[in-house]
Scaffold this motif. Structure first.
Motif, PDB file in Angstrom:
ATOM      1  N   HIS A  49       0.854  -1.181   0.000  1.00 45.66           N
ATOM      2  CA  HIS A  49       0.000   0.000   0.000  1.00 45.66           C
ATOM      3  C   HIS A  49       0.890   1.230   0.000  1.00 45.66           C
ATOM      4  CE1 HIS A  49      -3.809   2.103   0.730  1.00 45.66           C
ATOM      5  NE2 HIS A  49      -3.079   2.946   1.430  1.00 45.66           N
ATOM      6  N   ASP A  59      -1.818   4.827  -3.451  1.00 44.01           N
ATOM      7  CA  ASP A  59      -3.122   4.246  -3.147  1.00 44.01           C
ATOM      8  C   ASP A  59      -3.938   5.177  -2.257  1.00 44.01           C
ATOM      9  OD1 ASP A  59      -2.422   1.864  -4.527  1.00 44.01           O
ATOM     10  OD2 ASP A  59      -1.250   1.241  -2.800  1.00 44.01           O
ATOM     11  N   SER A  60      -3.269   5.987  -1.474  1.00 45.78           N
ATOM     12  CA  SER A  60      -3.938   7.001  -0.659  1.00 45.78           C
ATOM     13  C   SER A  60      -2.974   8.161  -0.478  1.00 45.78           C
ATOM     14  CB  SER A  60      -4.356   6.440   0.706  1.00 45.78           C
ATOM     15  OG  SER A  60      -3.228   6.077   1.460  1.00 45.78           O
TER      16      SER A  60
END
Length: 488
Positions: A49, A59-60
Protein backbone atom coordinates in the motif's frame (compact mmCIF):
# COMPACT_ATOMS: atom_id res chain seq x y z
CA UNK A 1 -7.13 5.51 4.59
CA UNK A 2 -5.14 2.29 4.03
CA UNK A 3 -7.01 -0.74 2.82
CA UNK A 4 -7.44 -3.61 5.23
CA UNK A 5 -4.67 -6.15 4.74
CA UNK A 6 -5.41 -9.68 3.67
CA UNK A 7 -6.15 -12.26 6.31
CA UNK A 8 -3.07 -14.27 5.28
CA UNK A 9 -0.81 -14.28 8.34
CA UNK A 10 2.13 -16.03 6.65
CA UNK A 11 3.50 -12.90 5.00
CA UNK A 12 3.83 -9.19 5.61
CA UNK A 13 1.65 -6.26 4.52
CA UNK A 14 3.84 -3.36 3.38
CA UNK A 15 3.07 0.33 3.88
CA UNK A 16 5.35 2.31 1.55
CA UNK A 17 5.64 5.97 2.53
CA UNK A 18 6.26 7.75 -0.78
CA UNK A 19 5.93 11.11 0.93
CA UNK A 20 9.31 12.58 -0.01
CA UNK A 21 10.54 13.77 -3.43
CA UNK A 22 13.15 11.01 -3.43
CA UNK A 23 10.51 8.36 -4.15
CA UNK A 24 9.88 9.88 -7.60
CA UNK A 25 13.54 10.06 -8.67
CA UNK A 26 14.33 8.13 -11.82
CA UNK A 27 15.85 4.68 -11.92
CA UNK A 28 16.30 3.10 -15.34
CA UNK A 29 12.92 3.21 -17.08
CA UNK A 30 10.98 3.92 -13.90
CA UNK A 31 11.21 5.50 -10.46
CA UNK A 32 12.78 4.47 -7.18
CA UNK A 33 9.28 3.85 -5.84
CA UNK A 34 8.54 1.44 -8.68
CA UNK A 35 11.87 -0.29 -8.11
CA UNK A 36 11.07 -0.74 -4.42
CA UNK A 37 7.58 -2.12 -5.01
CA UNK A 38 8.98 -4.55 -7.59
CA UNK A 39 11.50 -5.75 -5.02
CA UNK A 40 8.79 -6.27 -2.42
CA UNK A 41 6.87 -8.39 -4.91
CA UNK A 42 9.74 -10.93 -4.84
CA UNK A 43 9.67 -11.16 -1.03
CA UNK A 44 7.09 -12.59 1.41
CA UNK A 45 4.84 -9.53 1.13
CA UNK A 46 1.17 -10.18 0.50
CA UNK A 47 0.06 -6.59 -0.18
CA UNK A 48 1.75 -3.26 -0.87
CA UNK A 49 0.00 0.00 0.00
CA UNK A 50 1.57 3.29 -1.12
CA UNK A 51 0.94 6.52 0.79
CA UNK A 52 1.90 9.70 -1.09
CA UNK A 53 1.71 13.44 -0.58
CA UNK A 54 -0.17 14.12 -3.84
CA UNK A 55 -3.76 12.81 -4.11
CA UNK A 56 -2.93 10.81 -7.24
CA UNK A 57 0.55 9.72 -6.15
CA UNK A 58 -0.36 6.44 -4.48
CA UNK A 59 -3.12 4.25 -3.15
CA UNK A 60 -3.94 7.00 -0.66
CA UNK A 61 -2.62 10.47 0.08
CA UNK A 62 -1.44 12.05 3.28
CA UNK A 63 -1.00 15.82 3.54
CA UNK A 64 1.28 15.90 6.61
CA UNK A 65 3.59 13.97 8.88
CA UNK A 66 0.83 13.62 11.48
CA UNK A 67 -1.44 12.09 8.84
CA UNK A 68 1.35 9.69 7.84
CA UNK A 69 1.53 8.49 11.42
CA UNK A 70 -2.23 8.09 11.63
CA UNK A 71 -2.12 5.99 8.44
CA UNK A 72 0.37 3.72 10.18
CA UNK A 73 -1.89 3.50 13.24
CA UNK A 74 -4.92 2.61 11.11
CA UNK A 75 -2.96 -0.09 9.28
CA UNK A 76 -1.75 -1.58 12.56
CA UNK A 77 -5.30 -1.72 13.93
CA UNK A 78 -6.66 -3.66 10.94
CA UNK A 79 -3.67 -5.90 10.13
CA UNK A 80 -3.85 -9.64 10.71
CA UNK A 81 -0.16 -10.27 10.02
CA UNK A 82 3.16 -8.44 10.33
CA UNK A 83 3.36 -4.91 8.92
CA UNK A 84 6.32 -3.39 7.10
CA UNK A 85 6.77 0.39 7.16
CA UNK A 86 9.35 1.40 4.56
CA UNK A 87 10.45 4.75 3.10
CA UNK A 88 9.69 5.12 -0.60
CA UNK A 89 13.09 6.76 -1.20
CA UNK A 90 15.03 3.69 0.00
CA UNK A 91 17.59 2.26 -2.43
CA UNK A 92 18.56 -1.19 -1.16
CA UNK A 93 19.72 -4.61 -2.21
CA UNK A 94 16.85 -7.08 -2.28
CA UNK A 95 18.94 -9.26 0.03
CA UNK A 96 19.04 -6.48 2.61
CA UNK A 97 15.24 -6.31 2.65
CA UNK A 98 15.14 -10.11 2.84
CA UNK A 99 17.18 -10.00 6.07
CA UNK A 100 14.28 -8.07 7.55
CA UNK A 101 11.38 -9.95 5.97
CA UNK A 102 12.48 -13.59 5.77
CA UNK A 103 13.40 -14.14 9.41
CA UNK A 104 11.39 -17.13 10.71
CA UNK A 105 10.28 -15.36 13.90
CA UNK A 106 8.28 -12.75 11.92
CA UNK A 107 8.94 -10.50 14.90
CA UNK A 108 9.53 -6.76 15.17
CA UNK A 109 12.80 -5.72 13.56
CA UNK A 110 14.53 -2.68 12.09
CA UNK A 111 16.91 -2.54 9.14
CA UNK A 112 20.24 -1.22 10.44
CA UNK A 113 23.83 -0.86 9.29
CA UNK A 114 26.41 -1.74 11.92
CA UNK A 115 29.27 0.30 10.50
CA UNK A 116 31.18 3.49 11.26
CA UNK A 117 29.08 5.51 8.79
CA UNK A 118 28.31 8.84 10.40
CA UNK A 119 24.65 9.37 11.30
CA UNK A 120 22.75 11.83 9.14
CA UNK A 121 19.25 13.19 8.51
CA UNK A 122 18.18 10.04 6.61
CA UNK A 123 20.23 7.58 8.67
CA UNK A 124 19.71 8.37 12.37
CA UNK A 125 21.92 6.75 14.98
CA UNK A 126 20.94 3.61 16.85
CA UNK A 127 22.59 1.59 19.58
CA UNK A 128 22.48 -2.18 19.26
CA UNK A 129 23.11 -4.54 22.17
CA UNK A 130 22.69 -8.30 22.07
CA UNK A 131 21.24 -8.20 18.57
CA UNK A 132 18.47 -5.75 19.50
CA UNK A 133 18.02 -2.00 19.08
CA UNK A 134 18.06 -0.53 22.58
CA UNK A 135 18.20 3.15 21.62
CA UNK A 136 17.16 5.01 18.49
CA UNK A 137 17.43 8.59 17.33
CA UNK A 138 15.67 11.21 15.23
CA UNK A 139 16.16 14.93 14.71
CA UNK A 140 14.63 15.35 18.17
CA UNK A 141 16.02 12.27 19.97
CA UNK A 142 19.73 11.85 20.67
CA UNK A 143 21.53 8.51 21.03
CA UNK A 144 24.45 8.01 23.38
CA UNK A 145 27.07 5.48 22.35
CA UNK A 146 25.50 4.74 18.97
CA UNK A 147 27.09 1.87 17.03
CA UNK A 148 24.90 1.82 13.93
CA UNK A 149 22.40 3.68 11.79
CA UNK A 150 18.75 3.04 10.94
CA UNK A 151 18.10 2.51 7.24
CA UNK A 152 14.42 3.30 6.76
CA UNK A 153 12.50 0.02 7.11
CA UNK A 154 10.73 -1.54 10.10
CA UNK A 155 8.75 -4.77 10.28
CA UNK A 156 6.37 -4.97 13.24
CA UNK A 157 5.27 -8.42 14.39
CA UNK A 158 1.67 -9.34 15.11
CA UNK A 159 2.22 -9.29 18.88
CA UNK A 160 3.41 -5.67 18.72
CA UNK A 161 0.78 -4.20 16.37
CA UNK A 162 -1.25 -2.82 19.26
CA UNK A 163 1.83 -1.08 20.57
CA UNK A 164 2.59 0.28 17.09
CA UNK A 165 -0.89 1.75 16.81
CA UNK A 166 -0.59 3.41 20.22
CA UNK A 167 2.89 4.78 19.47
CA UNK A 168 1.86 6.12 16.06
CA UNK A 169 -1.23 7.81 17.48
CA UNK A 170 0.74 9.40 20.32
CA UNK A 171 3.43 10.62 17.92
CA UNK A 172 0.82 12.15 15.63
CA UNK A 173 -0.56 14.18 18.54
CA UNK A 174 2.92 15.30 19.58
CA UNK A 175 3.77 16.36 16.02
CA UNK A 176 0.54 18.35 15.64
CA UNK A 177 1.10 20.20 18.90
CA UNK A 178 4.77 20.86 18.13
CA UNK A 179 6.01 19.03 21.21
CA UNK A 180 8.75 17.26 19.23
CA UNK A 181 10.05 20.43 17.65
CA UNK A 182 10.43 20.88 13.88
CA UNK A 183 10.63 17.18 12.93
CA UNK A 184 10.67 16.59 9.18
CA UNK A 185 8.20 14.82 6.95
CA UNK A 186 10.75 12.13 6.12
CA UNK A 187 11.01 10.98 9.74
CA UNK A 188 8.03 8.65 10.06
CA UNK A 189 10.17 5.52 10.37
CA UNK A 190 12.70 7.23 12.62
CA UNK A 191 10.01 8.39 15.05
CA UNK A 192 8.24 5.02 15.05
CA UNK A 193 11.48 3.22 15.85
CA UNK A 194 12.14 5.62 18.73
CA UNK A 195 8.60 5.15 20.01
CA UNK A 196 8.72 1.34 19.83
CA UNK A 197 12.08 1.09 21.55
CA UNK A 198 11.10 3.56 24.28
CA UNK A 199 7.81 1.77 24.88
CA UNK A 200 9.76 -1.39 25.76
CA UNK A 201 9.20 -3.29 22.51
CA UNK A 202 12.00 -5.74 21.66
CA UNK A 203 13.24 -4.69 18.23
CA UNK A 204 15.61 -7.10 16.49
CA UNK A 205 18.47 -5.46 14.63
CA UNK A 206 18.35 -6.78 11.05
CA UNK A 207 21.88 -5.89 9.95
CA UNK A 208 22.57 -5.33 6.25
CA UNK A 209 26.17 -6.55 6.54
CA UNK A 210 28.11 -6.00 3.30
CA UNK A 211 24.91 -5.13 1.44
CA UNK A 212 23.61 -1.58 1.08
CA UNK A 213 20.42 0.26 2.01
CA UNK A 214 20.40 4.05 1.69
CA UNK A 215 17.75 6.73 1.53
CA UNK A 216 18.27 9.46 -1.09
CA UNK A 217 17.25 13.08 -1.54
CA UNK A 218 18.19 14.01 -5.11
CA UNK A 219 19.10 12.41 -8.42
CA UNK A 220 22.82 12.62 -7.71
CA UNK A 221 22.53 10.71 -4.44
CA UNK A 222 20.17 8.22 -6.09
CA UNK A 223 22.63 7.51 -8.91
CA UNK A 224 25.43 7.10 -6.38
CA UNK A 225 23.36 4.69 -4.27
CA UNK A 226 22.50 2.62 -7.34
CA UNK A 227 26.16 2.55 -8.31
CA UNK A 228 27.07 1.26 -4.85
CA UNK A 229 24.56 -1.54 -5.27
CA UNK A 230 26.08 -2.55 -8.60
CA UNK A 231 29.58 -2.67 -7.13
CA UNK A 232 28.61 -5.40 -4.66
CA UNK A 233 28.39 -9.07 -5.58
CA UNK A 234 25.13 -9.70 -3.75
CA UNK A 235 25.52 -13.48 -3.73
CA UNK A 236 29.04 -13.26 -2.30
CA UNK A 237 27.91 -10.75 0.32
CA UNK A 238 25.00 -12.99 1.32
CA UNK A 239 27.34 -15.96 1.57
CA UNK A 240 29.76 -14.01 3.77
CA UNK A 241 26.88 -12.91 6.00
CA UNK A 242 25.59 -16.49 6.24
CA UNK A 243 28.75 -17.68 7.96
CA UNK A 244 28.89 -16.76 11.64
CA UNK A 245 32.16 -15.10 12.61
CA UNK A 246 31.74 -15.31 16.39
CA UNK A 247 30.56 -18.87 16.95
CA UNK A 248 32.35 -21.49 19.02
CA UNK A 249 36.11 -21.58 18.43
CA UNK A 250 36.14 -24.93 16.61
CA UNK A 251 33.09 -24.00 14.53
CA UNK A 252 34.56 -20.59 13.66
CA UNK A 253 38.12 -21.58 12.84
CA UNK A 254 37.85 -25.29 12.10
CA UNK A 255 34.71 -25.32 9.96
CA UNK A 256 33.40 -21.90 8.96
CA UNK A 257 36.67 -20.92 7.27
CA UNK A 258 35.91 -23.34 4.42
CA UNK A 259 32.30 -24.53 4.80
CA UNK A 260 31.02 -21.76 2.47
CA UNK A 261 32.18 -23.93 -0.43
CA UNK A 262 29.81 -26.66 0.73
CA UNK A 263 27.05 -24.06 1.12
CA UNK A 264 27.52 -22.93 -2.49
CA UNK A 265 27.49 -26.55 -3.68
CA UNK A 266 24.34 -27.36 -1.69
CA UNK A 267 22.59 -24.29 -3.08
CA UNK A 268 23.71 -25.15 -6.61
CA UNK A 269 22.23 -28.66 -6.53
CA UNK A 270 19.07 -27.44 -4.81
CA UNK A 271 19.44 -28.99 -1.35
CA UNK A 272 17.27 -27.50 1.36
CA UNK A 273 18.57 -26.79 4.88
CA UNK A 274 16.29 -29.53 6.22
CA UNK A 275 17.82 -32.00 3.76
CA UNK A 276 21.31 -31.08 4.97
CA UNK A 277 20.09 -31.57 8.55
CA UNK A 278 18.89 -35.03 7.51
CA UNK A 279 22.31 -35.92 6.08
CA UNK A 280 23.93 -34.68 9.29
CA UNK A 281 21.66 -36.96 11.35
CA UNK A 282 22.42 -39.87 9.04
CA UNK A 283 26.19 -39.44 9.46
CA UNK A 284 25.78 -39.29 13.25
CA UNK A 285 23.83 -42.54 13.27
CA UNK A 286 26.48 -44.15 11.04
CA UNK A 287 29.12 -42.90 13.47
CA UNK A 288 27.24 -44.58 16.32
CA UNK A 289 27.10 -47.84 14.34
CA UNK A 290 30.85 -47.78 13.74
CA UNK A 291 31.52 -46.87 17.38
CA UNK A 292 29.43 -49.87 18.45
CA UNK A 293 31.83 -52.21 16.63
CA UNK A 294 34.48 -51.45 19.24
CA UNK A 295 37.63 -52.03 17.15
CA UNK A 296 40.29 -49.33 16.70
CA UNK A 297 39.58 -48.99 12.99
CA UNK A 298 35.86 -48.66 13.68
CA UNK A 299 36.54 -46.01 16.35
CA UNK A 300 38.53 -43.93 13.88
CA UNK A 301 35.83 -44.31 11.20
CA UNK A 302 33.17 -43.28 13.71
CA UNK A 303 35.20 -40.24 14.73
CA UNK A 304 35.52 -39.08 11.11
CA UNK A 305 31.80 -39.60 10.49
CA UNK A 306 30.97 -37.65 13.64
CA UNK A 307 33.12 -34.71 12.53
CA UNK A 308 31.43 -34.86 9.12
CA UNK A 309 28.06 -34.74 10.86
CA UNK A 310 29.10 -31.60 12.74
CA UNK A 311 30.31 -29.93 9.55
CA UNK A 312 26.90 -30.50 7.98
CA UNK A 313 25.30 -29.23 11.19
CA UNK A 314 27.08 -25.92 10.55
CA UNK A 315 26.26 -25.97 6.85
CA UNK A 316 22.48 -26.34 7.30
CA UNK A 317 22.23 -23.04 9.21
CA UNK A 318 24.58 -21.30 6.80
CA UNK A 319 22.54 -22.55 3.86
CA UNK A 320 19.32 -21.32 5.47
CA UNK A 321 20.80 -17.85 5.93
CA UNK A 322 22.32 -17.81 2.43
CA UNK A 323 19.13 -18.86 0.64
CA UNK A 324 16.87 -17.02 3.12
CA UNK A 325 14.87 -20.23 3.45
CA UNK A 326 14.19 -20.07 7.16
CA UNK A 327 11.37 -21.99 8.76
CA UNK A 328 10.27 -22.63 12.35
CA UNK A 329 10.26 -26.35 11.56
CA UNK A 330 13.85 -26.19 10.36
CA UNK A 331 15.00 -24.36 13.49
CA UNK A 332 13.21 -26.90 15.69
CA UNK A 333 14.62 -29.87 13.77
CA UNK A 334 18.15 -28.49 13.96
CA UNK A 335 18.00 -27.92 17.74
CA UNK A 336 16.27 -31.24 18.43
CA UNK A 337 18.51 -33.43 16.30
CA UNK A 338 21.64 -31.85 17.77
CA UNK A 339 20.63 -33.54 21.00
CA UNK A 340 19.55 -36.79 19.32
CA UNK A 341 22.84 -37.12 17.41
CA UNK A 342 24.92 -36.62 20.52
CA UNK A 343 22.99 -39.09 22.62
CA UNK A 344 22.90 -41.82 20.00
CA UNK A 345 26.69 -41.52 19.75
CA UNK A 346 26.88 -42.04 23.52
CA UNK A 347 24.98 -45.28 23.07
CA UNK A 348 27.22 -46.43 20.23
CA UNK A 349 30.38 -45.73 22.23
CA UNK A 350 29.06 -47.57 25.29
CA UNK A 351 27.95 -50.58 23.25
CA UNK A 352 31.31 -50.81 21.49
CA UNK A 353 33.35 -50.53 24.67
CA UNK A 354 31.22 -52.96 26.71
CA UNK A 355 31.14 -55.52 23.91
CA UNK A 356 34.83 -55.37 23.05
CA UNK A 357 35.72 -57.71 25.92
CA UNK A 358 34.06 -60.42 27.97
CA UNK A 359 35.39 -58.66 31.10
CA UNK A 360 32.26 -57.88 33.13
CA UNK A 361 33.89 -54.76 34.60
CA UNK A 362 33.58 -53.08 31.24
CA UNK A 363 29.84 -52.83 31.85
CA UNK A 364 30.62 -49.88 34.13
CA UNK A 365 30.97 -47.73 31.05
CA UNK A 366 27.19 -47.53 30.98
CA UNK A 367 27.24 -45.68 34.31
CA UNK A 368 29.56 -43.11 32.80
CA UNK A 369 27.40 -42.87 29.67
CA UNK A 370 24.26 -42.27 31.72
CA UNK A 371 26.08 -39.72 33.89
CA UNK A 372 27.30 -37.86 30.77
CA UNK A 373 23.77 -37.93 29.38
CA UNK A 374 22.27 -36.52 32.58
CA UNK A 375 24.93 -33.84 32.86
CA UNK A 376 24.34 -32.70 29.30
CA UNK A 377 20.58 -32.62 29.87
CA UNK A 378 21.12 -30.44 32.95
CA UNK A 379 23.37 -28.09 30.98
CA UNK A 380 20.74 -27.68 28.29
CA UNK A 381 18.10 -27.09 30.94
CA UNK A 382 20.24 -24.33 32.49
CA UNK A 383 20.81 -22.69 29.11
CA UNK A 384 17.24 -22.83 27.85
CA UNK A 385 15.60 -21.87 31.14
CA UNK A 386 17.92 -18.88 31.48
CA UNK A 387 17.25 -17.82 27.90
CA UNK A 388 13.52 -18.00 28.50
CA UNK A 389 13.84 -16.00 31.72
CA UNK A 390 15.83 -13.30 29.92
CA UNK A 391 13.17 -13.12 27.19
CA UNK A 392 10.40 -12.88 29.77
CA UNK A 393 12.28 -10.15 31.60
CA UNK A 394 12.84 -8.16 28.43
CA UNK A 395 9.69 -6.11 28.94
CA UNK A 396 10.79 -4.82 32.34
CA UNK A 397 14.57 -4.92 32.09
CA UNK A 398 14.47 -1.57 30.28
CA UNK A 399 11.55 0.47 31.63
CA UNK A 400 9.50 2.48 29.12
CA UNK A 401 10.70 6.04 28.51
CA UNK A 402 8.71 9.04 27.37
CA UNK A 403 9.04 9.95 23.71
CA UNK A 404 9.17 13.59 24.81
CA UNK A 405 12.56 13.12 26.49
CA UNK A 406 15.23 14.01 23.91
CA UNK A 407 18.17 12.43 25.75
CA UNK A 408 19.13 8.81 25.39
CA UNK A 409 19.14 6.45 28.38
CA UNK A 410 22.84 5.56 28.74
CA UNK A 411 23.81 1.93 28.39
CA UNK A 412 25.11 0.08 31.42
CA UNK A 413 28.84 0.52 31.73
CA UNK A 414 31.41 -2.05 32.76
CA UNK A 415 31.42 -0.43 36.23
CA UNK A 416 27.84 -1.57 36.89
CA UNK A 417 26.87 -4.90 38.41
CA UNK A 418 28.81 -7.18 40.75
CA UNK A 419 32.47 -8.23 40.59
CA UNK A 420 31.79 -11.31 38.46
CA UNK A 421 29.83 -9.34 35.87
CA UNK A 422 32.53 -6.64 35.76
CA UNK A 423 35.25 -9.27 35.31
CA UNK A 424 33.24 -10.94 32.54
CA UNK A 425 32.86 -7.60 30.79
CA UNK A 426 36.62 -6.98 30.89
CA UNK A 427 37.36 -10.48 29.57
CA UNK A 428 34.83 -10.01 26.79
CA UNK A 429 36.68 -6.96 25.48
CA UNK A 430 39.86 -8.95 24.82
CA UNK A 431 39.81 -11.24 21.78
CA UNK A 432 41.90 -14.03 23.32
CA UNK A 433 40.00 -14.25 26.60
CA UNK A 434 36.67 -14.00 24.75
CA UNK A 435 37.62 -17.06 22.69
CA UNK A 436 38.83 -18.81 25.83
CA UNK A 437 35.45 -18.22 27.46
CA UNK A 438 33.77 -19.82 24.45
CA UNK A 439 35.97 -22.91 24.81
CA UNK A 440 35.37 -23.23 28.57
CA UNK A 441 31.60 -23.60 28.16
CA UNK A 442 32.15 -26.65 25.92
CA UNK A 443 29.77 -25.77 23.06
CA UNK A 444 28.64 -28.42 20.63
CA UNK A 445 31.62 -28.03 18.29
CA UNK A 446 34.12 -28.57 21.07
CA UNK A 447 32.07 -31.51 22.39
CA UNK A 448 32.03 -33.22 19.01
CA UNK A 449 35.77 -32.66 18.62
CA UNK A 450 36.41 -33.99 22.14
CA UNK A 451 34.34 -37.11 21.46
CA UNK A 452 35.99 -37.73 18.10
CA UNK A 453 39.59 -37.33 19.32
CA UNK A 454 39.21 -39.35 22.54
CA UNK A 455 37.29 -42.11 20.77
CA UNK A 456 39.75 -42.37 17.90
CA UNK A 457 42.95 -42.36 20.02
CA UNK A 458 41.73 -43.80 23.34
CA UNK A 459 38.38 -45.42 24.21
CA UNK A 460 34.85 -44.68 25.36
CA UNK A 461 35.87 -44.70 29.04
CA UNK A 462 38.22 -41.79 28.39
CA UNK A 463 35.56 -40.07 26.27
CA UNK A 464 32.90 -40.15 28.97
CA UNK A 465 35.37 -39.23 31.72
CA UNK A 466 36.50 -36.20 29.68
CA UNK A 467 32.89 -35.17 29.02
CA UNK A 468 32.06 -35.40 32.72
CA UNK A 469 35.11 -33.43 33.89
CA UNK A 470 34.99 -30.71 31.24
CA UNK A 471 31.19 -30.66 31.09
CA UNK A 472 30.95 -30.39 34.88
CA UNK A 473 33.35 -27.45 34.93
CA UNK A 474 31.42 -25.83 32.08
CA UNK A 475 28.11 -26.28 33.91
CA UNK A 476 29.53 -24.72 37.08
CA UNK A 477 31.01 -21.82 35.10
CA UNK A 478 27.72 -21.16 33.24
CA UNK A 479 25.59 -21.47 36.37
CA UNK A 480 27.83 -19.07 38.31
CA UNK A 481 27.71 -16.52 35.50
CA UNK A 482 23.94 -16.74 35.11
CA UNK A 483 23.34 -16.31 38.83
CA UNK A 484 25.72 -13.32 38.91
CA UNK A 485 24.02 -11.69 35.93
CA UNK A 486 20.58 -12.30 37.42
CA UNK A 487 21.62 -10.68 40.69
CA UNK A 488 23.12 -7.74 38.79
Amino acid sequence: MPESPSSDQSSTAALVLATTPGAELTCGDGTLLRRLTDQLATLPVRAVHVVARAPAGGDSWSPSLADDLRSVADTAKTASGPVLIVAGDLVAHTGALAVLLRHPARSTAALVALDPTAPGPLRPAVRVEGGHVVSAGSSFHRVEGGNGTFRGAIQVGVADLGGLAAVATELAEFVETGRLGPVGGSEVGDLLLVGLVRSGTRVRAAAVGELHADRVVNQGSADLALQRLAEVDERAARLAAAVKTDDGVFATYGVSTWSRHLVKLAALIGLTPNAVTGFSVGLAFLAAVWFSAGSRGAQIAGALLLLGSFVLDCVDGQLARYTMSFSPLGAWLDATFDRVKEYVVYVGLAVGYAGASMDSSRGGVWLLAVAAFILQMLRHMIDFSYGGAVADAGSWARPPTSILVPEDIPARSGRDGNAIVRLSGRLERDGLTRRLKKVIVLPIGERMLLIAVTAAFFNAYVTFAALLVWGGAAALYSLTGRIARSLA
